[in-house]
Design a protein around this motif. Structure first.
Motif, PDB file in Angstrom:
ATOM      1  N   GLN A  61      -7.927  18.564  -3.206  1.00 52.35           N
ATOM      2  CA  GLN A  61      -7.909  17.357  -4.019  1.00 52.35           C
ATOM      3  C   GLN A  61      -6.544  16.678  -3.951  1.00 52.35           C
ATOM      4  O   GLN A  61      -6.447  15.452  -3.862  1.00 52.35           O
ATOM      5  N   ALA A  62      -5.479  17.486  -3.976  1.00 54.73           N
ATOM      6  CA  ALA A  62      -4.132  16.916  -3.867  1.00 54.73           C
ATOM      7  C   ALA A  62      -3.968  16.196  -2.528  1.00 54.73           C
ATOM      8  O   ALA A  62      -3.344  15.127  -2.461  1.00 54.73           O
ATOM      9  N   ALA A  63      -4.524  16.763  -1.454  1.00 50.77           N
ATOM     10  CA  ALA A  63      -4.429  16.116  -0.142  1.00 50.77           C
ATOM     11  C   ALA A  63      -5.123  14.767  -0.156  1.00 50.77           C
ATOM     12  O   ALA A  63      -4.614  13.781   0.406  1.00 50.77           O
ATOM     13  N   SER A  64      -6.278  14.686  -0.797  1.00 51.34           N
ATOM     14  CA  SER A  64      -6.994  13.417  -0.874  1.00 51.34           C
ATOM     15  C   SER A  64      -6.213  12.386  -1.681  1.00 51.34           C
ATOM     16  O   SER A  64      -6.126  11.217  -1.298  1.00 51.34           O
ATOM     17  N   VAL A  65      -5.610  12.813  -2.796  1.00 50.18           N
ATOM     18  CA  VAL A  65      -4.839  11.892  -3.634  1.00 50.18           C
ATOM     19  C   VAL A  65      -3.612  11.378  -2.877  1.00 50.18           C
ATOM     20  O   VAL A  65      -3.319  10.178  -2.878  1.00 50.18           O
ATOM     21  N   VAL A  66      -2.894  12.300  -2.231  1.00 44.99           N
ATOM     22  CA  VAL A  66      -1.707  11.898  -1.477  1.00 44.99           C
ATOM     23  C   VAL A  66      -2.096  10.984  -0.316  1.00 44.99           C
ATOM     24  O   VAL A  66      -1.425   9.977  -0.040  1.00 44.99           O
ATOM     25  N   GLY A  67      -3.195  11.321   0.360  1.00 40.82           N
ATOM     26  CA  GLY A  67      -3.652  10.468   1.450  1.00 40.82           C
ATOM     27  C   GLY A  67      -3.990   9.065   0.977  1.00 40.82           C
ATOM     28  O   GLY A  67      -3.648   8.080   1.633  1.00 40.82           O
ATOM     29  N   GLY A  68      -4.653   8.975  -0.187  1.00 40.63           N
ATOM     30  CA  GLY A  68      -4.964   7.658  -0.730  1.00 40.63           C
ATOM     31  C   GLY A  68      -3.718   6.860  -1.042  1.00 40.63           C
ATOM     32  O   GLY A  68      -3.660   5.652  -0.789  1.00 40.63           O
ATOM     33  N   ALA A  69      -2.704   7.531  -1.583  1.00 31.28           N
ATOM     34  CA  ALA A  69      -1.454   6.833  -1.901  1.00 31.28           C
ATOM     35  C   ALA A  69      -0.752   6.364  -0.624  1.00 31.28           C
ATOM     36  O   ALA A  69      -0.290   5.222  -0.542  1.00 31.28           O
ATOM     37  N   LEU A  70      -0.669   7.230   0.381  1.00 31.20           N
ATOM     38  CA  LEU A  70       0.035   6.868   1.617  1.00 31.20           C
ATOM     39  C   LEU A  70      -0.705   5.791   2.412  1.00 31.20           C
ATOM     40  O   LEU A  70      -0.081   4.924   3.021  1.00 31.20           O
ATOM     41  N   LEU A  71      -2.028   5.841   2.393  1.00 28.61           N
ATOM     42  CA  LEU A  71      -2.788   4.839   3.134  1.00 28.61           C
ATOM     43  C   LEU A  71      -2.718   3.461   2.486  1.00 28.61           C
ATOM     44  O   LEU A  71      -3.088   2.462   3.104  1.00 28.61           O
ATOM     45  N   ALA A  72      -2.226   3.411   1.243  1.00 26.04           N
ATOM     46  CA  ALA A  72      -2.021   2.106   0.617  1.00 26.04           C
ATOM     47  C   ALA A  72      -1.006   1.274   1.405  1.00 26.04           C
ATOM     48  O   ALA A  72      -1.047   0.037   1.365  1.00 26.04           O
ATOM     49  N   VAL A  73      -0.101   1.935   2.125  1.00 28.62           N
ATOM     50  CA  VAL A  73       0.928   1.203   2.872  1.00 28.62           C
ATOM     51  C   VAL A  73       0.316   0.394   4.021  1.00 28.62           C
ATOM     52  O   VAL A  73       0.494  -0.834   4.077  1.00 28.62           O
ATOM     53  N   PRO A  74      -0.414   1.017   4.976  1.00 30.78           N
ATOM     54  CA  PRO A  74      -0.994   0.185   6.045  1.00 30.78           C
ATOM     55  C   PRO A  74      -2.062  -0.783   5.548  1.00 30.78           C
ATOM     56  O   PRO A  74      -2.178  -1.901   6.067  1.00 30.78           O
ATOM     57  N   VAL A  75      -2.844  -0.366   4.558  1.00 30.81           N
ATOM     58  CA  VAL A  75      -3.867  -1.267   4.029  1.00 30.81           C
ATOM     59  C   VAL A  75      -3.228  -2.512   3.427  1.00 30.81           C
ATOM     60  O   VAL A  75      -3.692  -3.638   3.620  1.00 30.81           O
ATOM     61  N   THR A  76      -2.119  -2.313   2.719  1.00 31.01           N
ATOM     62  CA  THR A  76      -1.406  -3.442   2.130  1.00 31.01           C
ATOM     63  C   THR A  76      -0.865  -4.378   3.198  1.00 31.01           C
ATOM     64  O   THR A  76      -0.957  -5.611   3.075  1.00 31.01           O
ATOM     65  N   ARG A  77      -0.303  -3.834   4.257  1.00 28.38           N
ATOM     66  CA  ARG A  77       0.253  -4.669   5.320  1.00 28.38           C
ATOM     67  C   ARG A  77      -0.848  -5.483   5.996  1.00 28.38           C
ATOM     68  O   ARG A  77      -0.653  -6.653   6.333  1.00 28.38           O
TER      69      ARG A  77
END
Length: 474
Positions: A61-77
């Protein structure tokens, strides 16, 4: 900063029609993706335990949460440069690839691939979170929070239905030869692909590009507002903007507004590639934006910290045969608090203002920590505390997200929103990871007390006097 772009000659924009279609589409895709996310979450720890053992299962679950947070960077760009549609599609496709990686990891027994899959699976959560912001790009300022709250609420429908889908998916795929708990991730991937296809085909014209195309000059924070139809004016959800003579702008599935460097010449082009640092500068320079980001992050910290360890608290005083039933009941009430009343909270946010709702949410979070922390092993009282915890989270999420969205210029909005989701995700993951150590060494009541302490700075920030003339100060 936003700049004024002259509308093409002979164009008429029906902003309310675009907004209605956008909200309807987002509502449907949130239900579909909510099913996909919850199916994966409901069996992720069980699958990890079957592959790598109990010690590793809690990290999925922690991996999924961290992945969601980190993927916010390319999605935002991507959103900043090309609009909401490709950004949302990218998030859901990342989640779909992650789901397929998890299935392959289960078949092969590869633990590293399992965690890589869960990291990418978090992209679906990124897209779900960004969808709430998409709902307000062209919204009438008087209805922004309600429409954002409606999209948050739509996730509930999928989340409630998902556990039944998970069991059916697992039974079906096990008969086909897949390992136990692997099949649901395949169904999650299919749900994300469906959401991505619907958005790619139907989210036209792009609401962010439309809002940016008619943004007010000099970077006014609330650029997508127009009460009086006039040539070249910014467009809002309550206005039909006539530009030129009698021509109509197509608003169907194949319509797009030109945006960016080539817009004046009539050709499409990407906007300036504002990144998270630009978003950070925009947030730091605006008190309301700072309050919005802080409200979302701190509400999430308090919710995740207490919610994560509540099943452990229940397990301390009940027989193993009763634990899952009681955990399911308490967490169901908690999820109902998080989502079920979000349209009502949106209505209150529009009627009473953003800051009053944030202040009310802080009071509810403090009450939730007090009730849960003093409940002892009395499960009904603990359930009340968790329901209040979800309600307080909903208040900070809806009011904070709305306040942030209207406090920054439209061209920097995705960067600021992506920054907020990144901070929220990392803060929540940290709170969840630390909560186990707090309970082990100090106990559950101390955890709830620390969660309450974490909320106090938000109270102080929300009570600070609003500078005269500050945008979005409501």
């Amino acid at each position: 900063m936003a700049t004024e772009l002259t509308a093409p000659p002979g164009v008429r924009v029906d902003a309310p029609a675009i907004q209605r279609r956008t909200v309807r589409l987002l509502f449907v895709t949130q239900i579909i993706s909510g099913i996909g996310v919850t199916i994966g979450i409901s069996v992720g720890a069980l699958l990890a335990r079957s592959i790598a053992g109990t010690a590793v299962s809690g990290l999925t679950q922690a991996a999924s949460v961290v992945g969601g947070a980190l993927l916010a960077v390319p999605v935002t760009r991507v959103m900043t440069a090309y609009g909401r549609r490709p950004g949302l599609v990218l998030g859901y496709l990342a989640g779909a690839v992650g789901g397929l990686f998890v299935v392959l990891a289960a078949v092969r027994g590869w633990v590293p691939l399992l965690f890589a899959g869960m990291l990418l699976f978090g992209g679906s959560t990124t897209a779900n979170l960004q969808a709430r912001y998409t709902a307000v790009d062209l919204a009438d300022p008087a209805r922004r929070a309600r429409q954002l709250g409606l999209i948050v609420w739509a996730t509930t429908v999928g989340s409630v239905a998902a556990p039944n889908f998970a069991a059916a998916a697992d039974a079906t795929t096990r008969r086909a030869g897949l390992p136990e708990y692997a099949g649901p991730f395949g169904f999650s991937a299919a749900a994300f692909v469906l959401a991505a296809v619907l958005l790619f085909v139907l989210l036209r014209p792009d609401p962010l590009l439309t809002a940016r195309r008619f943004a007010a000059p000099t970077g006014a924070p609330d650029a997508a507002v127009a009460r009086t139809p006039q040539a070249g004016a910014p467009v809002g959800a309550d206005a039909q903007l006539p530009v030129g003579a009698d021509a109509e702008l197509p608003v169907g599935a194949d319509a797009e507004l030109p945006v960016g460097a080539d817009a004046e010449a009539g050709g499409p082009g990407p906007a300036r590639r504002a990144g998270l640092l630009d978003g950070l500068r925009a947030v730091r320079s605006r008190p309301d934006a700072r309050l919005g980001v802080t409200a979302v992050a701190i509400g999430h910290v308090a919710m995740v910290a207490v919610m994560t360890m509540t099943p452990v608290r229940i397990g301390e005083s009940h027989a193993e045969a009763d634990v899952l039933r009681l955990v399911g009941l308490v967490l169901s009430l908690h999820i109902a608090g998080m989502y079920a009343l979000s349209p009502v909270i949106g209505w209150l946010t529009d009627r009473t203002g953003r800051r009053p709702v944030i202040l009310g949410a802080v009071m509810v979070l403090l009450a939730a920590c007090a009730v849960a922390g003093t409940a002892g092993h009395h499960t009904p009282r603990l359930a009340v505390g968790l329901a209040l915890l979800g309600l307080g989270w909903s208040g900070t999420m809806v009011a904070g997200s709305t306040l942030l969205s209207e406090s920054v210029p439209v061209d920097l909005r995705p960067a600021a929103q992506g920054l907020s989701d990144l901070i929220m995700g990392l803060a929540g993951a940290s709170a969840g990871a630390a909560s186990g150590f707090v309970v082990q060494f100090a106990g559950y009541p101390v955890l709830t007390a620390l969660a309450a302490v974490a909320v106090v700075p938000l109270l102080a920030l929300a009570l600070r006097p609003v500078p005269a003339g500050a945008a979005g100060a409501r």
